[in-house]
Design an enzyme around this catalytic site. Structure first.
Site, mmCIF file in Angstrom:
data_model
loop_
_atom_site.group_PDB
_atom_site.id
_atom_site.type_symbol
_atom_site.label_atom_id
_atom_site.label_comp_id
_atom_site.label_asym_id
_atom_site.label_seq_id
_atom_site.Cartn_x
_atom_site.Cartn_y
_atom_site.Cartn_z
ATOM 1 N N LEU A 31 24.754 -20.501 46.181
ATOM 2 C CA LEU A 31 25.061 -20.417 44.743
ATOM 3 C C LEU A 31 25.614 -21.747 44.231
ATOM 4 O O LEU A 31 26.734 -21.826 43.722
ATOM 5 C CB LEU A 31 25.994 -19.246 44.417
ATOM 6 C CG LEU A 31 25.432 -17.849 44.702
ATOM 7 C CD1 LEU A 31 26.444 -16.761 44.331
ATOM 8 C CD2 LEU A 31 24.117 -17.598 43.964
ATOM 9 N N ASP A 50 26.211 -21.235 53.134
ATOM 10 C CA ASP A 50 25.567 -22.552 53.163
ATOM 11 C C ASP A 50 24.667 -22.641 54.400
ATOM 12 O O ASP A 50 25.113 -22.321 55.507
ATOM 13 C CB ASP A 50 26.693 -23.606 53.234
ATOM 14 C CG ASP A 50 26.211 -25.015 52.998
ATOM 15 O OD1 ASP A 50 25.084 -25.354 53.428
ATOM 16 O OD2 ASP A 50 26.972 -25.785 52.389
ATOM 17 N N ALA A 107 17.097 -25.548 48.861
ATOM 18 C CA ALA A 107 17.009 -27.010 48.784
ATOM 19 C C ALA A 107 17.748 -27.477 47.544
ATOM 20 O O ALA A 107 17.968 -26.710 46.611
ATOM 21 C CB ALA A 107 15.547 -27.454 48.690
ATOM 22 N N GLU A 108 18.119 -28.736 47.554
ATOM 23 C CA GLU A 108 18.386 -29.435 46.299
ATOM 24 C C GLU A 108 17.006 -29.826 45.800
ATOM 25 O O GLU A 108 16.235 -30.467 46.517
ATOM 26 C CB GLU A 108 19.258 -30.669 46.537
ATOM 27 C CG GLU A 108 20.714 -30.334 46.813
ATOM 28 C CD GLU A 108 21.448 -29.756 45.604
ATOM 29 O OE1 GLU A 108 21.006 -29.993 44.471
ATOM 30 O OE2 GLU A 108 22.460 -29.056 45.806
ATOM 31 N N THR A 153 6.736 -29.204 49.228
ATOM 32 C CA THR A 153 6.200 -29.638 47.932
ATOM 33 C C THR A 153 5.058 -30.636 48.102
ATOM 34 O O THR A 153 5.013 -31.367 49.104
ATOM 35 C CB THR A 153 7.340 -30.290 47.110
ATOM 36 O OG1 THR A 153 6.794 -30.952 45.984
ATOM 37 C CG2 THR A 153 8.093 -31.335 47.927
ATOM 38 N N ASP A 154 4.202 -30.712 47.087
ATOM 39 C CA ASP A 154 3.129 -31.721 47.111
ATOM 40 C C ASP A 154 3.685 -33.137 46.933
ATOM 41 O O ASP A 154 2.979 -34.120 47.177
ATOM 42 C CB ASP A 154 2.073 -31.428 46.038
ATOM 43 C CG ASP A 154 2.615 -31.343 44.618
ATOM 44 O OD1 ASP A 154 3.832 -31.547 44.410
ATOM 45 O OD2 ASP A 154 1.810 -31.077 43.705
ATOM 46 N N GLU A 155 4.971 -33.241 46.510
ATOM 47 C CA GLU A 155 5.540 -34.574 46.268
ATOM 48 C C GLU A 155 5.680 -35.393 47.542
ATOM 49 O O GLU A 155 5.889 -36.605 47.470
ATOM 50 C CB GLU A 155 6.898 -34.453 45.582
ATOM 51 C CG GLU A 155 6.797 -33.804 44.225
ATOM 52 C CD GLU A 155 8.072 -33.943 43.416
ATOM 53 O OE1 GLU A 155 8.874 -34.842 43.712
ATOM 54 O OE2 GLU A 155 8.240 -33.148 42.487
ATOM 55 N N TYR A 199 14.642 -37.069 46.530
ATOM 56 C CA TYR A 199 14.279 -35.649 46.721
ATOM 57 C C TYR A 199 13.048 -35.525 47.613
ATOM 58 O O TYR A 199 13.070 -34.823 48.639
ATOM 59 C CB TYR A 199 14.013 -34.971 45.370
ATOM 60 C CG TYR A 199 13.228 -33.683 45.498
ATOM 61 C CD1 TYR A 199 13.788 -32.564 46.114
ATOM 62 C CD2 TYR A 199 11.909 -33.593 45.041
ATOM 63 C CE1 TYR A 199 13.059 -31.393 46.268
ATOM 64 C CE2 TYR A 199 11.179 -32.428 45.186
ATOM 65 C CZ TYR A 199 11.758 -31.330 45.803
ATOM 66 O OH TYR A 199 11.034 -30.171 45.960
ATOM 67 N N THR A 234 13.469 -36.472 51.262
ATOM 68 C CA THR A 234 14.178 -35.505 52.116
ATOM 69 C C THR A 234 13.299 -34.290 52.398
ATOM 70 O O THR A 234 13.383 -33.697 53.480
ATOM 71 C CB THR A 234 15.524 -35.047 51.508
ATOM 72 O OG1 THR A 234 15.309 -34.491 50.215
ATOM 73 C CG2 THR A 234 16.516 -36.197 51.427
ATOM 74 N N LYS A 235 12.436 -33.914 51.451
ATOM 75 C CA LYS A 235 11.501 -32.817 51.732
ATOM 76 C C LYS A 235 10.498 -33.259 52.801
ATOM 77 O O LYS A 235 10.161 -32.482 53.702
ATOM 78 C CB LYS A 235 10.764 -32.380 50.459
ATOM 79 C CG LYS A 235 11.612 -31.682 49.424
ATOM 80 C CD LYS A 235 12.264 -30.396 49.907
ATOM 81 C CE LYS A 235 11.277 -29.271 50.168
ATOM 82 N NZ LYS A 235 11.982 -27.991 50.486
ATOM 83 N N ASN A 277 5.707 -25.391 39.971
ATOM 84 C CA ASN A 277 5.755 -23.980 39.565
ATOM 85 C C ASN A 277 6.303 -23.827 38.148
ATOM 86 O O ASN A 277 7.158 -24.600 37.719
ATOM 87 C CB ASN A 277 6.705 -23.202 40.478
ATOM 88 C CG ASN A 277 6.153 -22.941 41.866
ATOM 89 O OD1 ASN A 277 6.331 -21.855 42.397
ATOM 90 N ND2 ASN A 277 5.493 -23.911 42.479
ATOM 91 N N ARG A 316 0.936 -33.068 36.077
ATOM 92 C CA ARG A 316 1.435 -32.129 37.076
ATOM 93 C C ARG A 316 0.413 -31.002 37.209
ATOM 94 O O ARG A 316 -0.279 -30.664 36.243
ATOM 95 C CB ARG A 316 2.815 -31.564 36.674
ATOM 96 C CG ARG A 316 3.922 -32.648 36.616
ATOM 97 C CD ARG A 316 4.179 -33.234 37.993
ATOM 98 N NE ARG A 316 5.221 -34.240 38.058
ATOM 99 C CZ ARG A 316 5.010 -35.553 38.027
ATOM 100 N NH1 ARG A 316 3.780 -36.024 37.847
ATOM 101 N NH2 ARG A 316 6.006 -36.403 38.180
ATOM 102 N N ARG A 346 11.639 -41.732 33.803
ATOM 103 C CA ARG A 346 12.291 -41.541 35.112
ATOM 104 C C ARG A 346 11.957 -42.739 36.009
ATOM 105 O O ARG A 346 10.776 -43.099 36.136
ATOM 106 C CB ARG A 346 11.739 -40.249 35.723
ATOM 107 C CG ARG A 346 12.180 -39.966 37.137
ATOM 108 C CD ARG A 346 11.500 -38.710 37.695
ATOM 109 N NE ARG A 346 12.073 -37.502 37.163
ATOM 110 C CZ ARG A 346 11.536 -36.278 37.330
ATOM 111 N NH1 ARG A 346 10.398 -36.132 37.998
ATOM 112 N NH2 ARG A 346 12.122 -35.211 36.834
#
Ligand code: NAD
Ligand code: TDX
Length: 343
Positions: A35, A58, A80-81, A121-123, A148, A151-152, A178, A212, A271
């Protein structure tokens, strides 16, 4: 009857998955979620207590994770963050949760011999040129751009290593962007819808030519359930629904869908390192596991999403001011007000 542990189940995609599983399977679900600012228990309201339980915690807490993993058949790992802009302002939590959290879960599934499905993710593949005829496939080399996505990417590689070195039974899925209900108002589509409700002009980063590949959260959920039931251990599956749109056209569609002039938005600071285009080729998932998306009509999905935010202000209102304050503090500035800007 399968018992699953869903990490991050109070977040956007995790909560949509829990609702989907309740409707389309007889699984028993335990959600573990810290949370953070992104988690919201209201997204899990009214679930049947005989099939659902929530544990606040956590995923970097090895003792808690060990205790929870021991009691289930499989882990579906969403926690995840997740927000690129936050990772540019403060990468630390992304390393802790995305890398160390995934490591902690992998050690527990290794110890207890449990099935693991990793949500990614596709990123991780970086970005494509606008005119590139090829889309991302399971063979595209990793080339992440942001804290981000790196790290993924790191977490995906940990999963692959735990499969190869320790024989952990794991699958990975890499999904495109999504949209749908329960998405935090920091993200592109909900931010613009709730801005318009609040009389704030939508905010387009830079030129808005960035593309996207949009997929409805329910289609992501059906794909993950398919992989959980039929996926081959050690395999990666890309999830996408052929939904490429540039950001400018999405903002215009939201404005029109809410009865506003399509050019009534601001272009704001871009960005840093902004990925230009993501696009998924999901042939493997479709041909090998027989999955197909059922929300192919993006315009209809967007209209339903606009309606959800209009009807569920209680859900998003508590986060709105803090989110816009965070963007302002990060230095977001209007570059080129469009024609409809007030003089
Ligand atoms: P989200 O930010 O809405 O939700 C993340 C959830 O994880 C929150 O409920 C948060 O409280 C929880 N969490 C964060 N740190 C935690 C920790 N240390 N321990 C336990 N819980 C923790 O994210 P989302 O958009 O729902 O994304 C979910 C997953 O899907 C992520 O792994 C993300 O990388 C992946 N993904 C997202 C998209 C997208 O379009 N949003 C696309 C592809 C993949
Ligand atoms: O106000 C905005 N204006 C804008 O133009 C915001 C918040 C975003 N954008 C742009 C940036 C992106 O090109 O819209 C696009 C989508 O932005 P986000 O919603 O932040 O998503 P993105 O960065 O593409 O990443 C999302 O999809 C992949 C999720 O947040 C990730 O968790 C997922 O891995």
């Amino acid at each position: 009857m399968m018992q699953i542990l869903v990490t991050g189940g109070a977040g956007f995609i995790g909560s949509n998955f829990v609702h989907y599983v309740m409707k389309h399977s007889d699984f028993q679900v335990t959600v573990v979620d810290k949370l953070t600012y992104a988690g919201n228990l209201a997204s899990l309201a009214n679930l049947p207590t005989e099939r659902f339980r929530f544990v606040q915690g956590d995923i970097t807490d090895a003792q808690l994770v060990d205790r929870l993993v021991r009691t289930v058949d499989a882990v579906v790992h969403y926690a995840a963050e997740s927000h690129n802009d936050n990772s540019l302002a403060d990468p630390g939590p992304f390393l802790a949760t995305n890398i160390m959290g995934t490591y902690t879960l992998l050690e527990a599934v290794r110890k207890h011999g449990k099935r693991f499905h990793h949500i990614s993710t596709d990123e991780v593949y970086g970005d494509l040129a606008l005119d590139d005829p090829y889309r991302f496939t399971e063979h595209t080399p990793y080339n992440p751009s942001s804290p981000y996505s790196s790290t993924k990417a790191g977490s995906d590689l940990l999963v692959r290593a735990w499969v190869r070195s320790f024989g952990v039974a794991a699958t990975i899925s890499n999904c495109s962007n999504n949209y749908g209900p329960y998405q935090h108002v920091e993200k592109f589509i909900p931010r613009q819808i709730t801005n318009i409700i609040d009389g704030i002009r939508p905010k387009l980063y830079g030129s808005g030519e960035n593309v996207r590949d949009w997929i409805h959260a329910d289609d992501h959920s059906s794909a993950v359930l398919t992989i959980l039931e039929k996926g081959v251990s050690g395999e990666t599956y890309l999830i996408g629904a052929d939904g490429e749109h540039n950001n400018k056209s999405v903002i215009e569609a939201i404005l029109s869908g809410m009865g506003k002039s399509a050019d009534d938005y601001d272009q704001v600071t871009d960005r840093p390192g902004h990925d230009l285009r993501y696009a998924i080729d999901s042939t493997k998932l479709r041909t090998e596991l027989g999955w197909t998306p059922s929300h192919a009509d993006f315009t209809a999905g967007l209209a339903a999403t606009i309606h959800w935010y209009q009807a569920n202000e209680d859900w998003w209102r508590p986060q709105k001011t803090a989110t816009e304050t965070k963007y302002a503090a990060a230095g977001e500035q209007t570059l080129y007000p469009t024609a409809a800007a007030p003089q």
